[in-house]
Design a protein around this motif. Structure first.
Motif, PDB file in Angstrom:
ATOM      1  N   ARG A   1      -2.329   1.394  -2.543  1.00 17.73           N
ATOM      2  CA  ARG A   1      -3.362   1.447  -1.511  1.00 17.73           C
ATOM      3  C   ARG A   1      -4.728   1.112  -2.114  1.00 17.73           C
ATOM      4  O   ARG A   1      -4.962   1.339  -3.321  1.00 17.73           O
ATOM      5  CB  ARG A   1      -3.413   2.852  -0.888  1.00 17.73           C
ATOM      6  CG  ARG A   1      -3.781   3.931  -1.885  1.00 17.73           C
ATOM      7  CD  ARG A   1      -4.057   5.257  -1.217  1.00 17.73           C
ATOM      8  NE  ARG A   1      -4.272   6.311  -2.187  1.00 17.73           N
ATOM      9  CZ  ARG A   1      -5.410   6.512  -2.866  1.00 17.73           C
ATOM     10  NH1 ARG A   1      -6.427   5.699  -2.697  1.00 17.73           N
ATOM     11  NH2 ARG A   1      -5.509   7.503  -3.732  1.00 17.73           N
ATOM     12  N   PRO A   2      -5.654   0.585  -1.326  1.00 21.21           N
ATOM     13  CA  PRO A   2      -7.021   0.374  -1.814  1.00 21.21           C
ATOM     14  C   PRO A   2      -7.593   1.687  -2.346  1.00 21.21           C
ATOM     15  O   PRO A   2      -7.438   2.743  -1.729  1.00 21.21           O
ATOM     16  CB  PRO A   2      -7.762  -0.091  -0.558  1.00 21.21           C
ATOM     17  CG  PRO A   2      -6.705  -0.731   0.281  1.00 21.21           C
ATOM     18  CD  PRO A   2      -5.472   0.091   0.049  1.00 21.21           C
TER      19      PRO A   2
ATOM     20  N   ARG B   1      -7.637  -0.085  -7.653  1.00 20.55           N
ATOM     21  CA  ARG B   1      -7.291  -1.132  -6.692  1.00 20.55           C
ATOM     22  C   ARG B   1      -8.513  -1.413  -5.840  1.00 20.55           C
ATOM     23  O   ARG B   1      -9.047  -0.529  -5.164  1.00 20.55           O
ATOM     24  CB  ARG B   1      -6.125  -0.641  -5.833  1.00 20.55           C
ATOM     25  CG  ARG B   1      -5.747  -1.573  -4.691  1.00 20.55           C
ATOM     26  CD  ARG B   1      -5.040  -2.804  -5.216  1.00 20.55           C
ATOM     27  NE  ARG B   1      -4.470  -3.575  -4.126  1.00 20.55           N
ATOM     28  CZ  ARG B   1      -5.086  -4.575  -3.488  1.00 20.55           C
ATOM     29  NH1 ARG B   1      -6.328  -4.922  -3.820  1.00 20.55           N
ATOM     30  NH2 ARG B   1      -4.477  -5.229  -2.533  1.00 20.55           N
ATOM     31  N   ARG B   2      -8.979  -2.657  -5.890  1.00 20.98           N
ATOM     32  CA  ARG B   2     -10.172  -3.011  -5.138  1.00 20.98           C
ATOM     33  C   ARG B   2      -9.923  -2.954  -3.636  1.00 20.98           C
ATOM     34  O   ARG B   2      -8.796  -3.173  -3.179  1.00 20.98           O
ATOM     35  CB  ARG B   2     -10.654  -4.414  -5.540  1.00 20.98           C
ATOM     36  CG  ARG B   2     -11.173  -4.481  -6.970  1.00 20.98           C
ATOM     37  CD  ARG B   2     -12.168  -5.617  -7.149  1.00 20.98           C
ATOM     38  NE  ARG B   2     -11.713  -6.835  -6.490  1.00 20.98           N
ATOM     39  CZ  ARG B   2     -11.019  -7.794  -7.101  1.00 20.98           C
ATOM     40  NH1 ARG B   2     -10.698  -7.689  -8.369  1.00 20.98           N
ATOM     41  NH2 ARG B   2     -10.646  -8.866  -6.443  1.00 20.98           N
ATOM     42  N   THR B   3     -10.968  -2.716  -2.884  1.00 19.24           N
ATOM     43  CA  THR B   3     -10.830  -2.599  -1.430  1.00 19.24           C
ATOM     44  C   THR B   3     -11.133  -3.905  -0.711  1.00 19.24           C
ATOM     45  O   THR B   3     -10.910  -4.016   0.490  1.00 19.24           O
ATOM     46  CB  THR B   3     -11.771  -1.505  -0.892  1.00 19.24           C
ATOM     47  OG1 THR B   3     -13.112  -1.814  -1.304  1.00 19.24           O
ATOM     48  CG2 THR B   3     -11.374  -0.148  -1.426  1.00 19.24           C
TER      49      THR B   3
ATOM     50  N   GLY C   1       0.775  -1.227   0.000  1.00 18.85           N
ATOM     51  CA  GLY C   1       0.000   0.000   0.000  1.00 18.85           C
ATOM     52  C   GLY C   1       0.810   1.281   0.000  1.00 18.85           C
ATOM     53  O   GLY C   1       0.297   2.340   0.365  1.00 18.85           O
TER      54      GLY C   1
END
Length: 200
Positions: A135-136, A197-199, A106
């Motif tokens: 990072r998400p 970027r998926r969480t 991240g």
């Protein structure tokens, strides 16, 4: 076609010195793609497979003096050209493989990759490694200054459905690697796939 790192180093190493002169008009396309990445002042961004560093100046302009710009490439000769062209003033060149980045989870807000996907040894694994260091909610841009059909024609080939950059292949590849494809453009003068970027 994916490549092992030794082959990539060999291919680009012997071409590094004359690389920029082969594509003298690509600057505006790089700048436009960086603009679409939506960077903000202070962001941390990686140019993955940075080559001679043509994306480093627009990336630096986007993140400003307080931002962080890294240019990772596994070919020493390409990184030498980054320094020779003075682009190390815009970003820090790092000799590393995108499959094993020397970055914490991240650490980044975004990744920019020009001409990257077709040179990844293991695309699913390597895109997951890029996701690890973002990072998400962070962003990814996969870029080429010409589209798939034009690039195939340049190499005397026809465009094929098994190309990793074809949307039906790229979307699930990204999804399985921690990304969600949010925009896809494949025109003669531009290829750009944007992902978040998926969480989960």
């Amino acid at each position: 076609m994916s490549d092992d790192p030794a082959h990539v180093r060999e291919f680009f190493g012997v071409r590094a010195a004359g690389w920029d002169s082969r594509f003298p008009d690509d600057g505006p396309a790089y700048a436009a793609a960086v603009a679409d990445l939506g960077l903000r002042p202070g962001d941390a961004v990686l140019d993955a497979g940075c080559g001679t560093g043509r994306a480093l100046p627009p990336l630096r302009a986007a993140v400003g003096p307080t931002g962080t710009v890294l240019g990772v490439d596994l070919t020493p000769e390409m990184l030498a050209q980054v320094v020779k062209e003075g682009r190390d003033q815009d970003g820090t060149p790092v000799l590393a493989d995108v499959a094993r980045l020397p970055l914490r989870d991240g650490a980044l807000d975004a990744v920019f990759g020009a001409g990257l996907v077709s040179h990844l040894a293991d695309p699913a694994r390597d895109l997951a490694e890029l996701a690890r260091v973002v990072r998400p909610g962070g962003r990814l841009a996969l870029f080429h200054p010409i589209g798939r059909a034009a690039l195939a024609a340049r190499h005397g080939r026809r465009i094929t459905d098994d190309d990793l950059r074809a949307e039906p292949r790229l979307r699930p590849l990204l999804a399985g690697s921690g990304w969600e494809l949010t925009a896809y453009t494949d025109e003669d003068h531009r290829f750009l796939a944007l992902a978040v970027r998926r969480t989960d």
